[in-house]
Design an enzyme around this catalytic site. Structure first.
Site, PDB file in Angstrom:
ATOM      1  N   ILE A  46       0.878  -1.158   0.000  1.00  0.00           N
ATOM      2  CA  ILE A  46       0.000   0.000   0.000  1.00  0.00           C
ATOM      3  C   ILE A  46       0.920   1.214   0.000  1.00  0.00           C
ATOM      4  CG2 ILE A  46      -0.202  -0.174   2.524  1.00  0.00           C
ATOM      5  CD1 ILE A  46      -2.822   1.279   2.399  1.00  0.00           C
ATOM      6  N   SER A  47       0.730   2.128  -0.923  1.00  0.00           N
ATOM      7  CA  SER A  47       1.631   3.274  -1.054  1.00  0.00           C
ATOM      8  C   SER A  47       1.550   4.177   0.167  1.00  0.00           C
ATOM      9  CB  SER A  47       1.275   4.090  -2.299  1.00  0.00           C
ATOM     10  OG  SER A  47       1.477   3.342  -3.473  1.00  0.00           O
ATOM     11  N   GLN A  48       2.609   4.965   0.375  1.00  0.00           N
ATOM     12  CA  GLN A  48       2.606   5.898   1.490  1.00  0.00           C
ATOM     13  C   GLN A  48       1.487   6.918   1.302  1.00  0.00           C
ATOM     14  OE1 GLN A  48       6.557   7.910   0.160  1.00  0.00           O
ATOM     15  NE2 GLN A  48       5.627   9.312   1.632  1.00  0.00           N
TER      16      GLN A  48
END
Length: 250
Positions: free
Chosen positions: A74-76
């Site tokens: 999950i991207s930042q």
């Protein structure tokens, strides 16, 4: 749309403050120092902790990527917010997302009022995202296909925006642009073609060092005008998992 989970609101508010500070830090490259108010409001609504594995939930609101299994992340929060902002989603827009993952970016787009068509190559992630999004009340606004993201989802084209959440090559970008409507926008992490360099000189290399990544993949904004002519803008270096082409994995 409103997510049903109201937990950890204070952590979401604190996360948004950090994301806002990152927007200021990168303003010289992005050409703006603040995210759209609608994006900020969506970040405060979507319960990010519901999209990460239980053992990672204590760090769900840290401004960093998290593993979600199957070699994916999950991207930042800053990158999710930035991509949502650059997509410039309006209520009622039809948005193609390539790389459903855990469904967090999908929820953000739905919270902004989009009807989302999301393609995920890993069937297990597609199924778990479907269950999670249904449980949070996003089911009617988000459609998920287990398939080859490099092909997009042409049956529902054209799209007002396309958001790609994996590192992509120019050939895939060109194919997906066929599904973008005139006047539309694509936000995509794209590998630099050999010998092209970047269009921001030493400044962007300094930013790459600050982000601790090599400037080989840039987050790009591509716009298509009413005549179908595309304009390509490289924004800043990023690190994403690669888009894997081909039929869905078993």
């Amino acid at each position: 749309m409103e997510a049903t989970d109201k937990g950890r609101v204070e952590e979401r508010v604190a996360m948004v403050r950090v994301v806002a500070a990152d927007a200021v830090e990168t303003s010289a490259w992005l050409g703006k120092a603040a995210l759209a108010p609608e994006v900020v409001a969506a970040m405060k609504m979507v319960p990010r902790h519901r999209f990460v594995p239980e053992e990672c939930q204590v760090l769900a609101y840290a401004n960093r990527p998290q593993r979600i299994g199957y070699g994916q992340t999950i991207s930042q929060p800053f990158i999710v917010a930035l991509m949502s902002d650059m997509a410039a989603v309006r209520k009622g827009d039809r948005v193609l997302e390539i790389g459903t993952g855990c469904g967090y970016q999908s929820a953000m787009l739905a919270e902004l009022g989009a009807e989302v068509y999301s393609v995920e190559r890993i069937p297990q992630l597609a199924a778990s995202a479907r269950d999670r999004l249904d449980g949070l009340g996003y089911g009617e606004a988000i459609h998920i296909l287990a398939g080859d993201g490099a092909k997009g989802w042409p049956e529902h084209a054209p799209y007002d925006s396309i958001v790609v959440t994996a590192t992509t090559n120019p050939a895939v970008v060109a194919e997906l642009l066929k599904q973008l409507a005139p006047g539309g926008r694509m936000v995509v992490p794209e590998i630099q073609e050999a010998g092209t360099g970047d269009n921001k000189g030493a400044g962007i290399l300094g930013l790459a060092r600050w982000l601790a990544v090599e400037p080989e993949t840039d987050l790009c904004l591509i716009t298509k005008d009413e005549k179908g002519v595309c304009t390509h803008m490289r924004l800043l270096p990023v690190a994403f998992v690669p888009l894997v082409e081909g039929d869905p994995a078993d």
